[in-house]
Design a protein around this motif. Structure first.
Motif, PDB file in Angstrom:
ATOM      1  N   ASP A 181       0.835  -1.211   0.000  1.00 62.26           N
ATOM      2  CA  ASP A 181       0.000   0.000   0.000  1.00 62.26           C
ATOM      3  C   ASP A 181       0.866   1.256   0.000  1.00 62.26           C
ATOM      4  O   ASP A 181       0.579   2.224  -0.716  1.00 62.26           O
ATOM      5  CB  ASP A 181      -0.931   0.017   1.216  1.00 62.26           C
TER       6      ASP A 181
ATOM      7  N   GLU B 274       2.487   1.658  -3.481  1.00 59.64           N
ATOM      8  CA  GLU B 274       1.490   2.079  -4.469  1.00 59.64           C
ATOM      9  C   GLU B 274       1.120   3.545  -4.285  1.00 59.64           C
ATOM     10  O   GLU B 274       0.975   4.284  -5.265  1.00 59.64           O
ATOM     11  CB  GLU B 274       0.242   1.201  -4.372  1.00 59.64           C
TER      12      GLU B 274
ATOM     13  N   ASP C 291       4.025   5.666  -5.389  1.00 58.18           N
ATOM     14  CA  ASP C 291       4.111   5.582  -6.843  1.00 58.18           C
ATOM     15  C   ASP C 291       3.089   6.520  -7.484  1.00 58.18           C
ATOM     16  O   ASP C 291       3.401   7.216  -8.457  1.00 58.18           O
ATOM     17  CB  ASP C 291       3.896   4.141  -7.299  1.00 58.18           C
TER      18      ASP C 291
END
Length: 148
Positions: free
Chosen positions: A111, A114, A117
Motif C-alpha cells: 500500500d 502504491e 508511486d
C-alpha cells in the motif's frame, strides 16, 4: 426484564464497535490518501506509524476472536495427550498469528509503495506538463523574435 436489558446493552455495544471499526477503515483510507500527496519525511513516518498501529489493533481483534473460538479445549482421559494437544494448538495459534502479522506488514508495504508511486506519477506528470508548456512558450517566443 433483566435479560432484555442485557440484550439492549449488547446491541448498543455492538453498534459502537461497528462505528469504531468503520472509523478505523476511514482513517486507514485517509492515511493512504495522505501518502499520495507531497509529504515530508517526518510526515511520511508519522503516517506509516499510524498505519502500523491500526494493523496492530486489527491483529489484536483477530487474536481475541481466535482465542474466543479456541477456548474450548478437548479434555480426554490422558493428561499427557491433553498437554501435547494444547501445546500443539498454542504453537499453531502462534504460527497463525505470526503469518497474519507478516501478511499485514507485507500489505502495508505494498500500500505504501502504491501510494508513493501514485504521488511520483502525479509529480512527474505535472513536471512534464510544465516542461512541455515552457518549450511551447519558448518556441513561440523564438518564432516571434525571428519574424521581427
Amino acid at each position: 426484564n433483566n435479560n432484555n436489558n442485557k440484550q439492549q446493552q449488547n446491541l448498543v455495544v455492538m453498534r459502537v464497535i461497528g462505528q469504531i471499526r468503520s472509523r478505523q477503515s476511514d482513517l486507514r483510507r485517509h492515511l493512504l490518501l495522505r501518502l499520495k500527496q507531497s509529504v515530508t519525511m517526518p510526515q511520511c513516518l508519522e503516517v506509516v506509524t499510524a498505519l502500523r498501529r491500526l494493523n496492530s489493533i486489527d491483529l489484536e481483534q483477530q487474536q481475541e476472536g481466535s482465542n474466543n473460538n479456541n477456548s474450548n479445549v478437548d479434555t480426554g482421559a490422558d493428561a499427557d495427550a491433553d498437554t501435547d494437544t494444547a501445546t500443539q494448538q498454542q504453537q499453531r495459534r502462534r504460527d497463525q498469528e505470526e503469518n497474519l502479522h507478516q501478511a499485514m506488514e507485507f500489505k502495508l508495504q505494498v500500500d505504501f509503495l502504491e501510494a508513493r508511486d501514485a504521488w511520483l506519477d502525479s509529480t512527474t506528470t505535472a513536471a512534464t506538463g510544465r516542461h512541455n508548456k515552457n518549450n511551447h512558450n519558448n518556441s513561440s517566443n523564438n518564432n516571434n523574435n525571428s519574424s521581427a
